[in-house]
Design a protein around this motif. Structure first.
Motif, mmCIF file in Angstrom:
data_model
loop_
_atom_site.group_PDB
_atom_site.id
_atom_site.type_symbol
_atom_site.label_atom_id
_atom_site.label_comp_id
_atom_site.label_asym_id
_atom_site.label_seq_id
_atom_site.Cartn_x
_atom_site.Cartn_y
_atom_site.Cartn_z
ATOM 1 N N CYS A 22 4.722 6.945 -11.311
ATOM 2 C CA CYS A 22 4.036 5.703 -10.951
ATOM 3 C C CYS A 22 2.635 6.099 -10.495
ATOM 4 C CB CYS A 22 4.787 4.992 -9.838
ATOM 5 S SG CYS A 22 3.901 3.612 -9.083
ATOM 6 N N ALA A 23 1.642 5.788 -11.315
ATOM 7 C CA ALA A 23 0.265 6.146 -11.008
ATOM 8 C C ALA A 23 -0.465 4.938 -10.442
ATOM 9 C CB ALA A 23 -0.440 6.641 -12.259
ATOM 10 N N GLY A 24 -1.099 5.126 -9.303
ATOM 11 C CA GLY A 24 -1.806 4.041 -8.646
ATOM 12 C C GLY A 24 -3.315 4.213 -8.711
ATOM 13 N N SER A 25 -4.017 3.081 -8.717
ATOM 14 C CA SER A 25 -5.482 3.098 -8.689
ATOM 15 C C SER A 25 -5.979 1.812 -8.057
ATOM 16 C CB SER A 25 -6.056 3.248 -10.106
ATOM 17 O OG SER A 25 -5.655 2.165 -10.920
ATOM 18 N N GLY A 26 -7.242 1.843 -7.619
ATOM 19 C CA GLY A 26 -7.850 0.652 -7.039
ATOM 20 C C GLY A 26 -7.579 0.466 -5.568
ATOM 21 N N PHE A 27 -6.930 1.467 -4.950
ATOM 22 C CA PHE A 27 -6.674 1.397 -3.507
ATOM 23 C C PHE A 27 -6.487 2.814 -2.976
ATOM 24 C CE2 PHE A 27 -2.007 2.148 -3.516
ATOM 25 C CZ PHE A 27 -1.720 1.940 -4.865
ATOM 26 N N THR A 28 -6.508 2.940 -1.655
ATOM 27 C CA THR A 28 -6.327 4.258 -1.028
ATOM 28 C C THR A 28 -4.847 4.599 -1.061
ATOM 29 O OG1 THR A 28 -8.220 3.799 0.412
ATOM 30 C CG2 THR A 28 -6.811 5.659 0.998
ATOM 31 N N PHE A 29 -4.468 5.332 -2.088
ATOM 32 C CA PHE A 29 -3.056 5.535 -2.444
ATOM 33 C C PHE A 29 -2.244 6.114 -1.287
ATOM 34 C CE2 PHE A 29 0.114 5.646 -5.678
ATOM 35 C CZ PHE A 29 0.881 6.772 -5.481
ATOM 36 N N SER A 30 -2.800 7.076 -0.583
ATOM 37 C CA SER A 30 -2.034 7.805 0.431
ATOM 38 C C SER A 30 -1.699 6.979 1.661
ATOM 39 C CB SER A 30 -2.808 9.056 0.867
ATOM 40 O OG SER A 30 -4.043 8.689 1.453
ATOM 41 N N THR A 31 -2.282 5.801 1.777
ATOM 42 C CA THR A 31 -2.029 4.978 2.961
ATOM 43 C C THR A 31 -0.963 3.917 2.720
ATOM 44 O OG1 THR A 31 -3.801 3.417 2.448
ATOM 45 C CG2 THR A 31 -4.381 5.330 3.791
ATOM 46 N N TYR A 32 -0.380 3.912 1.530
ATOM 47 C CA TYR A 32 0.623 2.896 1.202
ATOM 48 C C TYR A 32 1.959 3.517 0.814
ATOM 49 C CZ TYR A 32 -3.010 -0.664 1.091
ATOM 50 O OH TYR A 32 -4.031 -1.525 1.421
ATOM 51 N N GLY A 33 3.027 2.902 1.297
ATOM 52 C CA GLY A 33 4.334 3.253 0.788
ATOM 53 C C GLY A 33 4.518 2.681 -0.608
ATOM 54 N N ILE A 34 5.421 3.287 -1.354
ATOM 55 C CA ILE A 34 5.722 2.838 -2.708
ATOM 56 C C ILE A 34 7.222 2.613 -2.827
ATOM 57 C CG2 ILE A 34 5.752 3.466 -5.162
ATOM 58 C CD1 ILE A 34 2.953 2.848 -4.212
ATOM 59 N N GLN A 35 7.567 1.486 -3.419
ATOM 60 C CA GLN A 35 8.966 1.128 -3.653
ATOM 61 C C GLN A 35 9.294 1.310 -5.136
ATOM 62 O OE1 GLN A 35 10.980 -0.027 -1.230
ATOM 63 N NE2 GLN A 35 9.641 -0.869 0.357
ATOM 64 N N TRP A 36 10.515 1.673 -5.445
ATOM 65 C CA TRP A 36 11.053 1.567 -6.802
ATOM 66 C C TRP A 36 12.121 0.474 -6.785
ATOM 67 C CZ3 TRP A 36 9.206 3.634 -11.200
ATOM 68 C CH2 TRP A 36 8.402 4.784 -11.128
#
Lengths: 117, 112
Positions: A22-36
């Protein structure tokens, strides 16, 4: 613009393995949790796993504990879901979502995992 | 885990008329911080879920004001004031107050 892009799905035999990304962009990735979250064929949404922004804490639904492992590489803005010992009932579209303030505010387009012989 | 129960599961609606979807939780969704972390999502055919409402009644950016969320404690409602053709899809409630997040079964909205 916040974007999440999943990849890595495919057809795998029972007992096999896959690694979803899951590749993220457009935000500060390390400051957000990610759900599956997954969605079986013709079924509703079901939470699978979660990882906190710095990767220090993870969680899984009981049915995948010991088989799935979530991890992240914040240098690559990517979260991974390593899925081992796959079963037919794991067949689903897998979505990743950005966790924000007790909700999921952005979703990827999903990646299809089919477990079949 | 908190069980979320939606009704109805199928909702045929005439264009231009209102629609309402209910969602009940198995326990109170009032967080210790006083907020109620209940969200609503729309999933159009062939698309990913899209959040419409968060924290019980707050509309996401770009969501038409014909969508509104309300409720308290264990009973929640999503209302569409005037259904349009683009509203066809499945709607899900989700609670984020208790770990893990859990979803309702989904309500399929179709046009009569």
């Amino acid at each position: 613009e916040v974007q999440l892009v999943e990849s890595g799905g495919g057809l795998v035999r029972p007992g096999g393995s896959l690694r979803l990304s899951c590749a993220g962009s457009g935000f500060t990735f390390s400051t957000y949790g990610i759900q599956w979250v997954r969605q079986g064929p013709g079924k509703g949404l079901a939470w699978v796993s979660y990882i906190i922004g710095d990767g220090s804490s993870t969680s899984y639904v009981d049915s995948v504990k010991g088989r799935f492992t979530i991890s992240r590489d914040n240098a690559k803005n990517t979260v991974y879901l390593q899925m081992n010992s796959l079963r037919a009932e794991d067949t689903a579209v897998y979505y990743c979502g950005r966790d924000f303030f007790y909700s999921v505010d952005s979703w990827g387009q999903g990646t299809l995992v089919t477990v079949s012989s | 885990d908190v069980v979320m129960t939606q009704s109805p599961l199928s909702l045929p609606v005439t264009l231009g008329l209102p629609a309402s979807i209910s969602c009940r939780s198995g326990r109170s969704l009032v967080h210790s911080d006083g907020n109620t972390y209940l969200s609503w999502f729309q999933q159009r055919p062939g698309q990913s879920p899209r959040r419409l409402i968060y924290n019980l009644s707050n509309r996401d950016s770009g969501v038409p004001d014909r969508f509104s969320g309300s409720g308290s404690v264990t009973y929640f409602t999503l209302k569409i004031s005037r259904v349009e053709a683009e509203d066809v899809g499945v709607y899900y409630c989700m609670q984020g107050t208790h770990w893990p997040y859990t979803f309702g079964q989904g309500t399929k909205l179709e046009i009569k």
